[in-house]
Motif scaffolding. Structure first.
Motif: not given
Length: 462
Positions: A118-122, A269-289
């Motif tokens: 499901a995660a990779l499906g996104t 469901n996406q809370a941590f990924y969005q928080v990671a983006g707040l810390a360093a930008g979209p690239w960290l959101t993708v890496l964490v996901a």
């Protein structure tokens, strides 16, 4: 080593694991970055006090970890709670405990495959999720069939990868929080939001977050250094992963100051990924996901398949499950038929239940929690009744507290989980009754003598 001969078993699996390997195994099973996937859910349940939730969870599960430590020292065999309850109380109780935790162990790999798909499906929506499930199952089966040393090596690689990504997040979060001057201990205790009811609600979530440390005991026949290594690894891995949980969730909570709830299912469901983006930008959101998906669908499910196969092997060896599952490959010294059965079950269920994460989650936890209850009773019965020891602190107080905590969580479990779990237990009781009526009562290679007495006389033969 002589321990297995004392219990009437031959050494069939390969003893090559050390303390560090068991620590890696336990950490991978509990997933050091598990909060990545469930941060929003725990955040809402605790009104923003996520690190407090994990502190409570650590304290709660330590009692169960200590009970596992005591029984792994008394019975250093691969059956985990099945062997502990069977020898600590009675063989039929051991079968029921093993049957219960099988519900957890058989469904955990399936749940992880479906979650990862499901995660990779996104990220790659054009790829069917059932295809991801097939790829994950094949990959993990090949690794587990290669032998325990290969599995341990792959575990180390994945653990390093997870810790590197976690370190990147921690550094980025520290820099971001420092730049904003937002350091605070409010996520550990927010007086305006705290209440005893909140603690108990958070406890239910936190306890379930730590499930997996118990699987270390399934490696008892493949470890070097004696039975104490298994108990030590069980407690240490629980404490280590708790520290990682607490640090990352504290930093994540500091990145959303003043927030006590994520509104909406997607936001949760996406809370941590969005928080990671707040810390360093979209690239960290993708890496964490992506890391979170691979950690569940490959690393975590790899050790889950491994642990389930060892449990099946142990029960089949005692003929409480079909004997063919006790077959061990002479060259690689792994229970290959048990590994293949777990793979087949995961493949069928994974393809059938693609997208149904919530339904699978409700069933997974019941078996483990019921088995933990039986484990705590086993500690008291074996040490205080059978051995007539007077170690009331470790063998009465500790299991009693652990029993109460797990009992509370089980009583407050999802209704569907309790219904499904009770049906599963009823089937297990049916198996016990049928075996008794047909003259095939459940028996184990029992030896309740103290270890020092066992070493003086040969044990029973298988």
């Amino acid at each position: 080593m002589s321990e297995l001969a004392d219990f009437g078993y031959k050494q069939e699996l390969k003893r090559s694991l050390r303390l560090r390997d068991l620590l890696v195994y336990g950490l991978i099973f509990m997933v050091p970055i598990a909060p990545f996937a469930i941060f929003g859910v725990v955040f809402n349940a605790s009104r923003g006090m996520v690190p407090l939730t994990y502190v409570i969870g650590l304290v709660a599960m330590l009692f169960t970890a200590l009970s596992y430590r005591e029984m792994s020292r008394a019975f250093p065999v691969a059956g985990s709670v099945y062997a502990y309850a069977g020898r600590g109380i009675a063989p039929w109780v051991g079968f029921l405990a093993g049957w219960a935790i099988l519900l957890d162990y058989l469904l955990v790999p399936t749940l992880l495959y479906v979650t990862g798909a499901a995660a990779l499906g996104t990220v790659l929506p054009g790829v069917p999720q059932w295809l991801w499930v097939v790829l994950f199952v094949v990959l993990n089966t090949v690794v587990n069939l290669a032998g325990i040393e290969t599995t341990a090596q792959v575990n180390r690689w994945f653990l390093v990868g997870e810790l590197v990504v976690l370190a990147i997040f921690v550094v980025a979060a520290v820099i971001a929080v420092s730049a904003r001057g937002g350091w605070s201990f409010t996520p550990f205790f927010n007086a305006s939001e705290f209440s005893p009811g909140l603690v108990f609600a958070a406890l239910s979530v936190a306890v379930l977050s730590f499930l997996g440390f118990d699987a270390i005991s399934t490696q008892s026949e493949e470890v070097r250094g004696g039975p104490r290594v298994v108990g030590r690894a069980t407690v240490l891995s629980l404490c280590l992963v708790a520290v990682l949980f607490i640090v990352q969730t504290w930093l994540a909570a500091l990145l959303v100051p003043g927030t006590t709830e994520f509104v909406g299912q997607d936001a949760t469901n996406q809370a941590f990924y969005q928080v990671a983006g707040l810390a360093a930008g979209p690239w960290l959101t993708v890496l964490v996901a992506i890391t979170s998906a691979l950690a569940a669908a490959v690393a975590n499910s790899l050790v889950a398949q491994n642990a389930t196969a060892r449990l099946l092997f142990s029960m089949a060896r005692d003929r409480t499950l079909p004997r063919f599952l006790a077959h061990v490959n002479e060259k690689r010294r792994v229970p290959e038929r048990a590994v293949l059965l777990v793979a087949a079950v995961s493949l069928i269920l994974g393809v059938f239940f693609v997208g149904q994460i919530e339904f699978l989650s409700t069933l997974v936890n019941f078996g483990a929690l019921f088995a933990f209850l039986v484990l705590h009773v086993s500690v008291a019965v074996y040490h205080l009744v059978k051995r007539r020891q007077r170690t009331y602190g470790m063998h009465l107080a500790v299991p009693l507290i652990g029993f109460v905590i797990i009992g509370y969580v089980l009583l407050n479990a999802d209704v569907d989980a309790k219904i499904g779990g009770l049906v599963w237990l009823a089937v297990g009781v049916g198996v016990i009754v049928v075996r008794k009526l047909t003259g095939r009562e459940i028996t184990l290679n029992l030896d309740d003598r103290p270890r020092e007495s066992r070493s003086q006389t040969p044990g029973p033969q298988a």
